[in-house]
Design an enzyme around this catalytic site. Structure first.
Site, mmCIF file in Angstrom:
data_model
loop_
_atom_site.group_PDB
_atom_site.id
_atom_site.type_symbol
_atom_site.label_atom_id
_atom_site.label_comp_id
_atom_site.label_asym_id
_atom_site.label_seq_id
_atom_site.Cartn_x
_atom_site.Cartn_y
_atom_site.Cartn_z
ATOM 1 N N HIS A 19 -5.995 -6.164 -2.013
ATOM 2 C CA HIS A 19 -5.108 -4.925 -1.617
ATOM 3 C C HIS A 19 -3.761 -6.013 -0.625
ATOM 4 C CE1 HIS A 19 -3.764 -0.945 -1.179
ATOM 5 N NE2 HIS A 19 -3.696 -1.239 0.253
ATOM 6 N N SER A 73 1.087 -1.331 -0.185
ATOM 7 C CA SER A 73 -0.196 -0.011 -0.501
ATOM 8 C C SER A 73 0.864 0.923 0.119
ATOM 9 C CB SER A 73 -0.867 0.097 1.382
ATOM 10 O OG SER A 73 -2.272 0.653 0.807
ATOM 11 N N ASP A 120 -8.707 -5.264 -6.137
ATOM 12 C CA ASP A 120 -8.356 -4.205 -5.413
ATOM 13 C C ASP A 120 -8.680 -2.452 -5.540
ATOM 14 O OD1 ASP A 120 -6.762 -2.172 -3.253
ATOM 15 O OD2 ASP A 120 -5.326 -2.642 -4.066
#
Length: 515
Positions: free
Chosen positions: A475, A188, A450
């Site tokens: 994700h 991320s 995602d």
């Protein structure tokens, strides 16, 4: 039992106040469990949702004396930055690599020192594992509080300089050979940092695995909910149709007092909607909360993550179950699932309460678990505001970009208006190169489910910029602890990452498949 390096703890300075456990959410928290695409525990969370013996292994808090401001050479102030080490697999020779997990917008999780795909890679290559917590998150407190003036020292540029200073010092302190390569890992926002660390400090970081990292800063992140809709539709298109009708029915019920009371009952609102019906900010917050119920599920769908307790399949089955009632009632049933998961008693949509909570500068506050800090970074560097601005669209038009810009101004400073944000985002993209990074030896990994992949590099533009795009995964899926029942495309992606690491480390010997 993993053997841990015993490194002296030279911790100095003011006392660090203990944070409340990140998994506990106030029963009527105005901050919610999922905002701005961020889970209350940070984007990544823990390495597995399945309890294992490894999770109970102790990891020592270690402390590094870090500079407060790397951008001002004359500023000699320092603070104590937390990090963890696992040397269980470390060969401790002149070719043994060092794997550096970069901390992000939440407390660094000790469980990652014994679990997660990177630990398996470390075992294979005999690597030393180090995790460095991000400044201003977790227990890494550069300043006495989170005032806006203190948050001026919170930026991705400062965080990358922290990494560079840390790596340089560790190389010298532990007499590491020049041949020992450092590989950065991150998921991320830390996935972005992993790529940028290689770009800005190629003499220190020899390669990076960047997972689910958004490289393009963007104020109005309209694509986010487009991917949410597509991901819901990948289960069944009827699911999106039901959500669309449910949102439209909320709008109709809001027009009348009886309908407002109906919504109070269905959605378990903390305060009556009749008191907020003229307050557009409250209503925007209500709709963003409802949309966030779906976004949070989609973002972590079927990951082996503590965030992923509810799946797209489950919420779509509820939305398509006509025996529950009309679509708005099914929408409320999904909201019930989310309230239960977050251990919340009611849905708090009051804008002023949210702002007041976010303005709390104490390290003891709920906002200090990362939401105040991350919101500041979105307001000064990235944007990333997940908007819905079209009345005919699935999630309506109640939370456009102005809603989020208003939050920046109300929480931090009136100067953080739309023009300020556009300039800040433009500067970020210019500094890091956005989707045209000027770097090599970085592998970019994304999942199709995602929503964040829309701002990442998931199609390889050339041979020097490799990517892995994993269909049907969410994700950071590749980062979590591998499971036997992982989909074959996820297993294949992890094998590709292993081979890429072997290439980075110049190890072309045959090796077993990674599962």
């Amino acid at each position: 039992m993993c053997k841990m390096l015993r490194i002296p703890n030279n911790r100095e300075g003011y006392c660090l106040l203990p944070l409340l456990l990140a998994c506990l959410i106030a029963q009527s928290s105005s901050l919610g469990s999922f905002r701005l695409g961020r889970h209350v525990n940070g984007f990544l969370g823990g390495p597995s949702k399945i309890a294992t013996l490894q999770q109970s292994m102790d990891v020592e808090d270690l402390w590094f004396e870090q500079r407060l401001d790397h951008l001002q050479p004359d500023d000699t102030r320092t603070w104590q930055q937390r990090y963890f080490v696992n040397d269980a697999f470390y060969r401790n020779d002149s070719h043994a690599p060092v794997f550096l997990m970069i901390g992000g917008e939440g407390e660094a999780t000790k469980k990652w020192m014994h679990e997660g795909a990177w630990v398996h890679y470390a075992e294979h290559f005999g690597a030393l594992c180090i995790q460095l917590e991000h400044r201003f998150y977790g227990k890494s407190h550069p300043t006495s509080d989170l005032s806006t003036s203190n948050l001026a020292y919170l930026s991705s540029e400062q965080a990358l300089a922290d990494l560079a200073n840390f790596v340089t010092t560790m190389k010298t302190k532990y007499n590491m050979d020049a041949k020992q390569k450092w590989i950065a890992f991150g998921g991320s926002y830390p996935g972005s940092l992993a790529a940028w660390a290689r770009e800005k400090y190629p003499h220190l970081i020899d390669g990076s695995i960047s997972s689910s990292g958004p490289l393009l800063a963007q104020v109005d992140f309209t694509q986010y909910f487009e991917v949410v809709k597509a991901s819901l539709a990948s289960y069944k298109p009827e699911c999106v149709e039901a959500v669309t009708r449910g949102i439209a029915q909320v709008e109709i019920l809001l027009k009348h007092m009886i309908g407002q009371r109906n919504l109070d009952e269905k959605f378990k609102t903390c305060t009556p909607l009749k008191d907020s019906i003229e307050n557009q900010l409250d209503i925007s917050n209500l709709f963003e909360n409802i949309a966030g119920n779906f976004a949070g599920v989609v973002q972590y769908n079927k990951d082996n993550s503590p965030h992923a307790n509810i799946t797209i399949d489950e919420i779509c089955d509820v939305m398509m179950n006509t025996t529950i009632g009309p679509p708005v009632t099914r929408l409320a049933a999904v909201n019930d699932m989310m309230l239960k998961q977050s251990e919340s008693k009611c849905l708090d949509y009051k804008y002023d309460k949210m702002i007041a909570d976010m303005k709390n500068v104490s390290w003891d506050s709920e906002a200090a678990k990362g939401m105040r800090q991350w919101t500041y970074q979105t307001c000064t560097e990235f944007g990333f505001y997940q908007t819905s601005e079209n009345k005919s669209d699935t999630f309506g038009d109640r939370f456009g970009v102005d809603f989020f810009i208003r939050q920046c101004m109300d929480i931090f400073s009136d100067r953080m208006d739309g023009k300020f944000l556009e300039q800040a985002v433009a500067q970020t993209n210019k500094y890091y190169g956005a989707l045209k990074p000027a770097t090599t030896q970085v592998l970019y990994v994304h999942g199709s489910i995602d929503p964040w992949h829309a701002l990442g590099l998931y199609v390889s533009p050339n041979a020097n910029t490799p990517t892995i795009y994993i269909e049907g995964t969410a994700h950071c899926a590749n980062m979590y602890e591998p499971l036997n029942n992982d989909p074959p495309q996820l297993k294949a992606a992890r094998n590709k990452i292993l081979k890429y690491l072997a290439k980075l480390l110049d190890e072309y010997a045959s090796f077993a498949s990674f599962t």
